[in-house]
Every structure is written in structure tokens, then in C-alpha cells.
Design a protein around this motif. Sequence first.
Motif, PDB file in Angstrom:
ATOM      1  N   HIS A   6       0.840  -1.207   0.000  1.00  0.00           N
ATOM      2  CA  HIS A   6       0.000   0.000   0.000  1.00  0.00           C
ATOM      3  C   HIS A   6       0.872   1.254   0.000  1.00  0.00           C
ATOM      4  O   HIS A   6       2.072   1.185   0.229  1.00  0.00           O
ATOM      5  N   GLU A  53      -3.719   3.751   2.021  1.00  0.00           N
ATOM      6  CA  GLU A  53      -3.969   3.869   3.465  1.00  0.00           C
ATOM      7  C   GLU A  53      -3.936   5.354   3.818  1.00  0.00           C
ATOM      8  O   GLU A  53      -2.881   5.986   3.720  1.00  0.00           O
ATOM      9  N   HIS A  77       4.354   7.224   3.361  1.00  0.00           N
ATOM     10  CA  HIS A  77       5.250   6.069   3.237  1.00  0.00           C
ATOM     11  C   HIS A  77       4.803   5.150   2.110  1.00  0.00           C
ATOM     12  O   HIS A  77       3.681   5.234   1.624  1.00  0.00           O
ATOM     13  N   ALA A  79       4.692   1.006   1.434  1.00  0.00           N
ATOM     14  CA  ALA A  79       4.770  -0.256   2.176  1.00  0.00           C
ATOM     15  C   ALA A  79       4.959  -1.420   1.217  1.00  0.00           C
ATOM     16  O   ALA A  79       4.236  -1.546   0.230  1.00  0.00           O
ATOM     17  N   GLU A 127       7.923   1.129   4.704  1.00  0.00           N
ATOM     18  CA  GLU A 127       7.338   0.180   5.652  1.00  0.00           C
ATOM     19  C   GLU A 127       7.475  -1.220   5.068  1.00  0.00           C
ATOM     20  O   GLU A 127       7.242  -1.429   3.880  1.00  0.00           O
TER      21      GLU A 127
HETATM   22 ZN    ZN Z   1       1.254   1.686   6.102  1.00  0.00          ZN
END
Ligand code: ZN
Length: 132
Positions: A6, A53, A77, A79, A127
Amino acid sequence: MHKIEHIGIAVQDLEEAEERWKKLLNTLSYKRETVESEGVITSFFKIGESKIELLAPTRPDSPIQKFLDKKGEGIHHIAFDVNDIEVKMKILAQQGFILINDQPKKGADKKKVAFLHPKSTGGVLIELCQDL
Ligand code: ZN
């Protein structure tokens, strides 16, 4: 790492951001989840294999609030999905990446997560996440 799981986006107002992303993706958020230890409320959208997200702060000392104060709303971020997060963390640390936490933490969406510090990745918060 085999795929982007994500993209995390920091937002100040979750309701407003959900409205915007609903229009943009033409789909509804499928869940909201609060991670109280991180002072964050998340909202997830799924589009094909990928997820977005949204992250909004739940309190003034939340790391997300600090990010918003410094940089404003935007990508927070990226991921990546990993199979064996502990092994991956060890390898990345040996390669010189800085881990923010030495042990995986419980993240949103039933995942074990770990973060690489942006100062070791050219400014991108990364992440790692693994399904619990
Ligand atoms: Zn995340």
C-alpha cells in the motif's frame, strides 16, 4: 519484497480525505482502524491489488501530526509486502539501512510492520509489512 502492499498518505481530516478518495477511485473505504499506540486512525481503499492507506492523527503528539506540521498533507510512506519480516530487517540493517524499530510492531490491517528511516533511503519512509 514482492510487491507494493500500500501507499500511506497523511491527511489532516479523515472524513474529508475519504470523500476525495471515494470520488477519485470510485470505491468506498472498506475499513477504518485506529492504532492507538501510534496515535493514528487509518482508512483503507482497495484498487486492484493495491491499497491506499489514509492516516490521520488522533492526538496532537501523534507522529502523523508532526509529519503534517512539517511537510503538510501528502505521501507519507510506501509499504512493501514481505514474507519473513525478521529476516528482511536483519538483511537490510546489514546493508546499512536504519530501522526505526528493532522488532516488528503490530500495525493496522492485521500486519506485522517495521519502518526504515528516511535518512537511510533518500528521503522515503519505507514500511515492511507481513500478514499476521
Ligand atoms: Zn502503512
